[in-house]
Design an enzyme around this catalytic site. Structure first.
Site, PDB file in Angstrom:
ATOM      1  N   GLU A  47       0.684  -1.240  -0.125  1.00 41.26           N
ATOM      2  CA  GLU A  47       0.023  -0.099  -0.009  1.00 41.26           C
ATOM      3  C   GLU A  47       0.708   1.287  -0.066  1.00 41.26           C
ATOM      4  OE1 GLU A  47      -2.516   2.742   3.159  1.00 41.26           O
ATOM      5  OE2 GLU A  47      -1.978   0.549   3.605  1.00 41.26           O
ATOM      6  N   ASP A  51       0.781   3.827  -3.127  1.00 36.34           N
ATOM      7  CA  ASP A  51       0.320   5.193  -2.845  1.00 36.34           C
ATOM      8  C   ASP A  51       1.358   6.170  -3.717  1.00 36.34           C
ATOM      9  OD1 ASP A  51      -0.898   7.398  -1.550  1.00 36.34           O
ATOM     10  OD2 ASP A  51       1.137   7.810  -0.649  1.00 36.34           O
ATOM     11  N   ASP A 120      -7.213   1.469   0.739  1.00 36.51           N
ATOM     12  CA  ASP A 120      -5.909   0.464   1.288  1.00 36.51           C
ATOM     13  C   ASP A 120      -5.651  -0.593   0.095  1.00 36.51           C
ATOM     14  OD1 ASP A 120      -5.405   2.286   3.074  1.00 36.51           O
ATOM     15  OD2 ASP A 120      -5.903   0.601   4.641  1.00 36.51           O
ATOM     16  N   GLU A 123      -4.536   0.695  -3.499  1.00 36.99           N
ATOM     17  CA  GLU A 123      -3.073   1.200  -3.296  1.00 36.99           C
ATOM     18  C   GLU A 123      -2.367  -0.041  -3.429  1.00 36.99           C
ATOM     19  OE1 GLU A 123      -3.544   5.725  -1.674  1.00 36.99           O
ATOM     20  OE2 GLU A 123      -3.159   3.966  -0.505  1.00 36.99           O
TER      21      GLU A 123
END
Length: 229
Positions: A47, A51, A120, A123
């Site tokens: 994650e 991101d 979450d 990502e």
């Protein structure tokens, strides 16, 4: 992996438009902290990576799509495209929820539909595709999934700081307060994280290569969260 699990994974990969070379990596990208075995791993690291990859891809696309846009406008568009709500919407379009590996308590608590978890998962899957297939594969995934969102609203974005000040005034609140929350990077290419606070509301943050642009991004993040009906 059971035959049913393989079919379900294939269905998810079809919606993603990407087939994993490493099935274990895909499983890790779907494993919530509540489901990891003792000493095991969850999707948190993926994650984190996803991101950052998402931010780079979207920033690059905005830079090329809006050649006349100011840094502040680009920052506001970026904040809107990578915020939690957008990522959760993408995950819902991928129908990731049923594939999430959750602990019993989280599953019973409706975790498969929680915006925070869906965001979450979005990502973490981007991070997994980046690790499994490289940057080009991750970029293709993002550009397919975000689609017209990347170039929508072609008119210049409104000044978020002004809009937030007017929003606060309309509710008889004190003017928004901005402060530097963090700074990183070398002197020639700094990255600022600015925080905006309005009395009675949780603060929001925004990041950019200048304080002014980071303030705009923070103001936009606040408006996105609190000014909608």
């Amino acid at each position: 992996m059971t035959k049913r699990a393989k079919v379900e994974r294939a269905d998810l990969e079809a919606r993603l438009g990407y087939r994993f070379l490493d099935p274990d990596l895909a499983t890790l990208a779907l494993t919530h902290l509540s489901a990891q075995a003792a000493g095991g791993r969850s999707y948190q690291r993926l994650e984190f990576l996803g991101d950052r990859v998402l931010g780079v891809v979207v920033a690059d696309r905005l830079y090329r799509s809006f050649p006349s846009a100011s840094e502040g406008e680009l920052s506001m568009r970026l904040a809107k495209l990578v915020r939690r709500e957008t990522c959760a919407a993408i995950a819902a379009e991928w129908d990731v929820g049923p594939h999430a590996l959750l602990g019993v308590g989280e599953a019973r608590g409706g975790g498969r539909k929680k915006a925070a978890i869906l965001s979450d998962l979005c990502e973490s899957l981007i991070g997994a595709v980046f690790v499994d297939g490289g940057f080009e594969a991750a970029r293709d995934l993002i550009e397919r999934a975000w689609g017209e969102r990347l170039t929508a609203d072609a008119e210049p974005a409104r000044d978020a700081k002004t809009a937030l000040q007017e929003w606060a005034q309309g509710r008889a609140l004190a003017a928004p307060r901005y402060e530097e929350a963090a700074r990183s990077g070398p002197a020639h290419a700094p990255l600022f994280v600015m925080r905006v606070a309005v009395s009675g509301y949780e603060p929001e943050t925004g990041e950019a290569s200048s304080k002014r642009a980071a303030e705009q991004a923070a103001a936009q993040a606040f408006l996105d969260r609190w000014s909608t009906p």
